[in-house]
Design a protein around this motif. Sequence first.
Motif, mmCIF file in Angstrom:
data_model
loop_
_atom_site.group_PDB
_atom_site.id
_atom_site.type_symbol
_atom_site.label_atom_id
_atom_site.label_comp_id
_atom_site.label_asym_id
_atom_site.label_seq_id
_atom_site.Cartn_x
_atom_site.Cartn_y
_atom_site.Cartn_z
ATOM 1 N N MET A 36 72.920 62.266 -21.646
ATOM 2 C CA MET A 36 73.630 61.493 -22.671
ATOM 3 C C MET A 36 75.131 61.484 -22.404
ATOM 4 S SD MET A 36 71.515 62.668 -26.087
ATOM 5 C CE MET A 36 72.603 61.810 -27.228
ATOM 6 N N GLU A 37 75.673 62.626 -21.947
ATOM 7 C CA GLU A 37 77.096 62.686 -21.612
ATOM 8 C C GLU A 37 77.419 61.780 -20.432
ATOM 9 O OE1 GLU A 37 78.100 66.730 -20.940
ATOM 10 O OE2 GLU A 37 77.851 67.340 -23.046
ATOM 11 N N GLN A 38 76.551 61.794 -19.417
ATOM 12 C CA GLN A 38 76.771 60.950 -18.244
ATOM 13 C C GLN A 38 76.680 59.468 -18.604
ATOM 14 O OE1 GLN A 38 73.927 62.229 -15.308
ATOM 15 N NE2 GLN A 38 74.936 64.205 -14.961
ATOM 16 N N ILE A 39 75.710 59.116 -19.430
ATOM 17 C CA ILE A 39 75.549 57.716 -19.849
ATOM 18 C C ILE A 39 76.757 57.274 -20.671
ATOM 19 C CG2 ILE A 39 74.188 56.160 -21.311
ATOM 20 C CD1 ILE A 39 71.707 57.803 -20.476
ATOM 21 N N THR A 40 77.205 58.140 -21.574
ATOM 22 C CA THR A 40 78.372 57.816 -22.398
ATOM 23 C C THR A 40 79.600 57.602 -21.535
ATOM 24 O OG1 THR A 40 77.475 59.110 -24.234
ATOM 25 C CG2 THR A 40 79.836 58.616 -24.299
ATOM 26 N N SER A 41 79.802 58.488 -20.562
ATOM 27 C CA SER A 41 80.950 58.367 -19.664
ATOM 28 C C SER A 41 80.888 57.075 -18.853
ATOM 29 C CB SER A 41 80.994 59.581 -18.731
ATOM 30 O OG SER A 41 82.043 59.450 -17.805
ATOM 31 N N LEU A 42 79.698 56.746 -18.361
ATOM 32 C CA LEU A 42 79.538 55.529 -17.558
ATOM 33 C C LEU A 42 79.773 54.271 -18.398
ATOM 34 C CD1 LEU A 42 78.727 54.136 -14.910
ATOM 35 C CD2 LEU A 42 76.337 54.300 -15.654
ATOM 36 N N LEU A 43 79.235 54.243 -19.620
ATOM 37 C CA LEU A 43 79.401 53.067 -20.479
ATOM 38 C C LEU A 43 80.861 52.887 -20.905
ATOM 39 C CD1 LEU A 43 76.198 53.181 -22.737
ATOM 40 C CD2 LEU A 43 76.740 51.543 -20.932
ATOM 41 N N ARG A 44 81.544 53.980 -21.180
ATOM 42 C CA ARG A 44 82.963 53.872 -21.529
ATOM 43 C C ARG A 44 83.762 53.308 -20.358
ATOM 44 N NH1 ARG A 44 85.087 56.101 -25.991
ATOM 45 N NH2 ARG A 44 87.123 56.212 -24.937
ATOM 46 N N GLN A 45 83.366 53.737 -19.156
ATOM 47 C CA GLN A 45 84.045 53.219 -17.964
ATOM 48 C C GLN A 45 83.749 51.737 -17.785
ATOM 49 O OE1 GLN A 45 82.942 55.300 -14.403
ATOM 50 N NE2 GLN A 45 83.901 53.787 -13.054
ATOM 51 N N ARG A 46 82.490 51.329 -17.947
ATOM 52 C CA ARG A 46 82.110 49.923 -17.772
ATOM 53 C C ARG A 46 82.696 49.035 -18.870
ATOM 54 N NH1 ARG A 46 77.562 49.382 -14.376
ATOM 55 N NH2 ARG A 46 77.906 50.875 -12.654
ATOM 56 N N HIS A 47 82.846 49.576 -20.074
ATOM 57 C CA HIS A 47 83.406 48.808 -21.192
ATOM 58 C C HIS A 47 84.933 48.856 -21.218
ATOM 59 C CE1 HIS A 47 79.561 48.598 -23.881
ATOM 60 N NE2 HIS A 47 79.277 48.451 -22.593
ATOM 61 N N ARG A 48 85.510 49.576 -20.213
ATOM 62 C CA ARG A 48 86.965 49.686 -20.086
ATOM 63 C C ARG A 48 87.617 50.220 -21.379
ATOM 64 N NH1 ARG A 48 85.649 44.936 -17.356
ATOM 65 N NH2 ARG A 48 86.193 44.935 -15.140
ATOM 66 N N LEU A 49 87.047 51.279 -21.913
ATOM 67 C CA LEU A 49 87.584 51.891 -23.128
ATOM 68 C C LEU A 49 88.632 52.945 -22.757
ATOM 69 C CD1 LEU A 49 84.292 52.385 -25.192
ATOM 70 C CD2 LEU A 49 86.012 50.611 -25.485
ATOM 71 N N ARG A 50 89.737 52.940 -23.464
ATOM 72 C CA ARG A 50 90.784 53.926 -23.245
ATOM 73 C C ARG A 50 90.392 55.244 -23.916
ATOM 74 N NH1 ARG A 50 96.096 50.093 -24.444
ATOM 75 N NH2 ARG A 50 95.707 48.610 -22.711
ATOM 76 N N HIS A 52 91.692 57.052 -26.200
ATOM 77 C CA HIS A 52 91.863 57.142 -27.646
ATOM 78 C C HIS A 52 90.960 56.164 -28.404
ATOM 79 C CE1 HIS A 52 94.577 53.829 -26.489
ATOM 80 N NE2 HIS A 52 94.341 53.355 -27.717
ATOM 81 N N GLU A 53 90.278 55.263 -27.709
ATOM 82 C CA GLU A 53 89.424 54.263 -28.353
ATOM 83 C C GLU A 53 88.029 54.820 -28.604
ATOM 84 O OE1 GLU A 53 91.222 49.992 -26.819
ATOM 85 O OE2 GLU A 53 89.654 50.957 -25.619
ATOM 86 N N GLU A 54 87.446 54.423 -29.733
ATOM 87 C CA GLU A 54 86.092 54.877 -30.076
ATOM 88 C C GLU A 54 85.054 54.078 -29.294
ATOM 89 O OE1 GLU A 54 85.452 54.671 -34.248
ATOM 90 O OE2 GLU A 54 86.972 56.199 -34.725
ATOM 91 N N ASN A 55 83.874 54.649 -29.185
ATOM 92 C CA ASN A 55 82.785 53.968 -28.477
ATOM 93 C C ASN A 55 82.365 52.704 -29.223
ATOM 94 O OD1 ASN A 55 82.768 56.051 -26.618
ATOM 95 N ND2 ASN A 55 81.102 57.160 -27.637
ATOM 96 N N ASP A 56 82.131 51.637 -28.486
ATOM 97 C CA ASP A 56 81.589 50.416 -29.090
ATOM 98 C C ASP A 56 80.093 50.296 -28.814
ATOM 99 O OD1 ASP A 56 81.707 49.980 -26.397
ATOM 100 O OD2 ASP A 56 82.765 48.050 -26.504
ATOM 101 N N PHE A 57 79.470 51.440 -28.620
ATOM 102 C CA PHE A 57 78.032 51.524 -28.362
ATOM 103 C C PHE A 57 77.523 52.832 -28.951
ATOM 104 C CE2 PHE A 57 80.385 53.263 -24.801
ATOM 105 C CZ PHE A 57 79.814 54.519 -24.645
ATOM 106 N N THR A 58 76.227 52.996 -28.968
ATOM 107 C CA THR A 58 75.611 54.215 -29.513
ATOM 108 C C THR A 58 74.612 54.773 -28.506
ATOM 109 O OG1 THR A 58 75.791 53.365 -31.765
ATOM 110 C CG2 THR A 58 74.273 55.194 -31.419
ATOM 111 N N ILE A 60 71.730 57.635 -28.338
ATOM 112 C CA ILE A 60 70.940 58.498 -29.222
ATOM 113 C C ILE A 60 69.668 58.931 -28.500
ATOM 114 C CG2 ILE A 60 69.792 56.512 -30.297
ATOM 115 C CD1 ILE A 60 69.726 58.141 -32.905
ATOM 116 N N SER A 61 69.310 60.189 -28.673
ATOM 117 C CA SER A 61 68.078 60.691 -28.055
ATOM 118 C C SER A 61 66.894 60.434 -28.974
ATOM 119 C CB SER A 61 68.190 62.186 -27.763
ATOM 120 O OG SER A 61 68.179 62.929 -28.967
#
Length: 202
Positions: A36-50, A52-58, A60-61
């Motif tokens: 989940m941490e790896q997926i979150t990190s990858l999605l933040r990178q692909r979504h170009r999130l800074r 300080h910005e919150e995730n625009d995705f969820t 969940i296990s």
Amino acid sequence: MVLMPYTTVQRKIMGVTHIGYVLASTITAESRFEAMEQITSLLRQRHRLRPHEENDFTVISQVEFASTVMETSHTMGILLGSIALVSLFVGGIGIMNIMLVSTTERTREIGIRMAVGAKEKDILFQFLIESTVLSSLGGLIGIIFGIFTSKLVSYYGGWPSLVSPPSIAVAFLFSNVVGIFFGYYPARKASRLNPIEALRYE
């Protein structure tokens, strides 16, 4: 099963340019947190999130999803139970009012019964039985209506429904308890009437 490229599904069927959800699995249950941490990190990178910005995705296990579903079911159960309790209370008040009116209208009849030898417990049981029969009839009508409604929803809505015989028995028993509880006061009031005053009642 029909397998299609996701780009074709997006363009030709869904009419969107984004992917709604992705299912991922891990080798072991313990490694789901790392995944989940790896997926979150990858999605933040692909979504170009800074940072300080919150995730625009969820993310969940399945365990958290099942827990959320259980909490929702528990909340719905409490809500429906509260509605049922209010309905039973209102129905019980209705039974009490009907029995009070019945005892008032039949005061002379009660006086005659006492005059010919009926005891307090006989009058008490008579009106308790009447209130119980009244609530039992209401319970039977409710059970029939509930079964019919569940079958109707299952047929037209496509939702599976299960009618449990033990739950039906508990509902019927509870309706009898409501009749006895709310019918006791009118029955007790009728059993304590003064026979002489009851015979004089017009």
